[in-house]
Design a protein around this motif. Structure first.
Motif, short mmCIF file in Angstrom:
data_model
loop_
_atom_site.label_atom_id
_atom_site.label_comp_id
_atom_site.label_asym_id
_atom_site.label_seq_id
_atom_site.Cartn_x
_atom_site.Cartn_y
_atom_site.Cartn_z
N GLN A 1 0.85 -1.18 0.00
CA GLN A 1 0.00 0.00 0.00
C GLN A 1 0.89 1.24 0.00
OE1 GLN A 1 -3.20 0.03 -0.30
NE2 GLN A 1 -3.65 2.19 -0.01
N VAL A 2 0.57 2.17 -0.87
CA VAL A 2 1.33 3.41 -0.98
C VAL A 2 0.39 4.57 -0.70
CG1 VAL A 2 2.65 4.91 -2.51
CG2 VAL A 2 2.91 2.43 -2.68
N GLN A 3 0.83 5.48 0.13
CA GLN A 3 0.05 6.69 0.40
C GLN A 3 0.94 7.90 0.17
OE1 GLN A 3 -1.35 5.90 4.43
NE2 GLN A 3 -3.34 5.27 3.61
N LEU A 4 0.36 8.92 -0.41
CA LEU A 4 1.07 10.15 -0.73
C LEU A 4 0.35 11.33 -0.11
CD1 LEU A 4 1.46 9.40 -4.55
CD2 LEU A 4 3.12 8.88 -2.77
N ALA A 5 1.10 12.27 0.43
CA ALA A 5 0.49 13.45 1.06
C ALA A 5 1.30 14.68 0.70
CB ALA A 5 0.43 13.27 2.57
N VAL A 23 5.11 13.56 1.14
CA VAL A 23 5.57 12.46 1.98
C VAL A 23 5.02 11.17 1.38
CG1 VAL A 23 5.52 11.41 4.25
CG2 VAL A 23 5.64 13.89 4.03
N VAL A 24 5.92 10.24 1.15
CA VAL A 24 5.54 8.96 0.55
C VAL A 24 5.58 7.88 1.60
CG1 VAL A 24 6.08 7.29 -1.25
CG2 VAL A 24 6.57 9.73 -1.62
N SER A 25 4.45 7.29 1.86
CA SER A 25 4.37 6.20 2.82
C SER A 25 4.29 4.89 2.04
CB SER A 25 3.13 6.34 3.71
OG SER A 25 3.19 7.55 4.41
N ARG A 26 5.21 3.99 2.32
CA ARG A 26 5.25 2.75 1.57
C ARG A 26 5.77 1.64 2.45
NH1 ARG A 26 10.82 2.70 -1.89
NH2 ARG A 26 12.14 3.75 -0.37
N GLY A 28 8.16 -1.43 1.64
CA GLY A 28 8.99 -2.34 0.86
C GLY A 28 8.74 -2.37 -0.62
N VAL A 29 8.11 -1.31 -1.16
CA VAL A 29 7.85 -1.31 -2.59
C VAL A 29 8.96 -0.59 -3.33
CG1 VAL A 29 5.37 -1.40 -2.24
CG2 VAL A 29 6.50 0.81 -2.55
N ILE A 30 9.12 -0.95 -4.57
CA ILE A 30 10.07 -0.29 -5.45
C ILE A 30 9.28 0.48 -6.50
CG2 ILE A 30 11.92 -0.61 -7.13
CD1 ILE A 30 12.71 -3.14 -5.60
N PHE A 31 9.54 1.76 -6.59
CA PHE A 31 8.80 2.59 -7.51
C PHE A 31 9.38 2.53 -8.92
CE2 PHE A 31 6.02 4.31 -4.51
CZ PHE A 31 6.72 4.60 -3.35
N ASN A 32 8.51 2.44 -9.89
CA ASN A 32 8.93 2.54 -11.28
C ASN A 32 8.96 3.99 -11.76
OD1 ASN A 32 7.36 -0.31 -11.14
ND2 ASN A 32 9.13 -0.39 -12.48
N ALA A 33 8.20 4.84 -11.07
CA ALA A 33 8.19 6.27 -11.41
C ALA A 33 7.63 7.06 -10.24
CB ALA A 33 7.36 6.53 -12.65
N VAL A 34 8.13 8.26 -10.04
CA VAL A 34 7.61 9.19 -9.04
C VAL A 34 7.64 10.59 -9.64
CG1 VAL A 34 8.28 7.86 -7.00
CG2 VAL A 34 9.91 9.44 -8.01
N GLY A 35 6.78 11.45 -9.13
CA GLY A 35 6.83 12.82 -9.64
C GLY A 35 5.59 13.62 -9.32
N TRP A 36 5.30 14.56 -10.20
CA TRP A 36 4.21 15.50 -10.00
C TRP A 36 3.39 15.69 -11.28
CZ3 TRP A 36 3.37 17.70 -5.23
CH2 TRP A 36 4.40 17.57 -4.30
N TYR A 37 2.08 15.77 -11.09
CA TYR A 37 1.15 16.15 -12.14
C TYR A 37 0.36 17.37 -11.66
CZ TYR A 37 1.70 11.92 -14.99
OH TYR A 37 2.19 10.94 -15.81
N TYR A 93 -1.99 20.53 -7.78
CA TYR A 93 -0.78 19.74 -8.03
C TYR A 93 -0.87 18.43 -7.25
CZ TYR A 93 1.40 23.56 -10.54
OH TYR A 93 1.69 24.51 -11.48
N TYR A 94 -0.59 17.34 -7.95
CA TYR A 94 -0.71 16.01 -7.37
C TYR A 94 0.64 15.31 -7.34
CZ TYR A 94 -5.72 16.54 -8.22
OH TYR A 94 -7.02 16.98 -8.22
N CYS A 95 0.93 14.74 -6.21
CA CYS A 95 2.08 13.86 -6.07
C CYS A 95 1.71 12.52 -6.70
CB CYS A 95 2.40 13.72 -4.59
SG CYS A 95 3.91 12.82 -4.22
N TYR A 96 2.67 11.87 -7.32
CA TYR A 96 2.39 10.67 -8.13
C TYR A 96 3.46 9.62 -7.91
CZ TYR A 96 2.53 7.87 -12.44
OH TYR A 96 2.59 6.84 -13.34
N SER A 97 3.04 8.38 -7.92
CA SER A 97 4.00 7.29 -7.94
C SER A 97 3.40 6.10 -8.69
CB SER A 97 4.42 6.87 -6.53
OG SER A 97 3.34 6.28 -5.85
#
Length: 115
Positions: A1-5, A23-26, A28-37, A93-97
């Motif tokens: 589960q991933v949560q972004l704030a 702030v990215v709450s995760r 043990g996951v590995i992100f394929n992409a992170v950023g902003w929209y 603006y949205y945080c994205y992963s």
């Protein structure tokens, strides 16, 4: 589960600067992409800056040279430094992963640039 704030949005005059944080709450996951929209009123959500797992960062042409994406992996945080803001940058603006092909979004933070 991933949560972004996200945090850091607000009202700024044209030509000013703002910094956004996420702030990215995760677990043990590995992100394929992170950023902003971002999404402006009446418009589709659009990419602002996204960094892929390979390390390269793509920026929207409209923000190149003005916005800078960064990541603090130790603190699990994403940042967006925005300079020379214009009213056209007004949007939520949205945080994205992305993990695999599953996308995660924050709740969004409003950025308003007055002329």
């Amino acid at each position: 589960q991933v949560q972004l704030a996200e945090s850091g949005g607000g009202l700024v005059q044209a030509g000013g600067s703002l910094s956004l944080s996420c702030v990215v709450s995760r677990r043990g996951v590995i992100f394929n992409a992170v950023g902003w929209y971002r999404q402006a009123p009446g418009k589709q959500r659009e990419l602002v800056a996204v960094r892929t797992r390979g390390g390269s960062t793509d920026y929207a042409d409209s923000v190149k040279g003005r916005f800078t994406f960064s990541r603090d992996s130790d603190k699990d945080m994403l940042f967006l430094q925005m300079h020379s803001l214009t009213p056209e940058d007004t949007a939520v603006y949205y945080c994205y992963s992305r993990v695999g092909w599953t996308e995660y979004w924050g709740q969004g933070t409003q950025v308003t640039v007055s002329s």
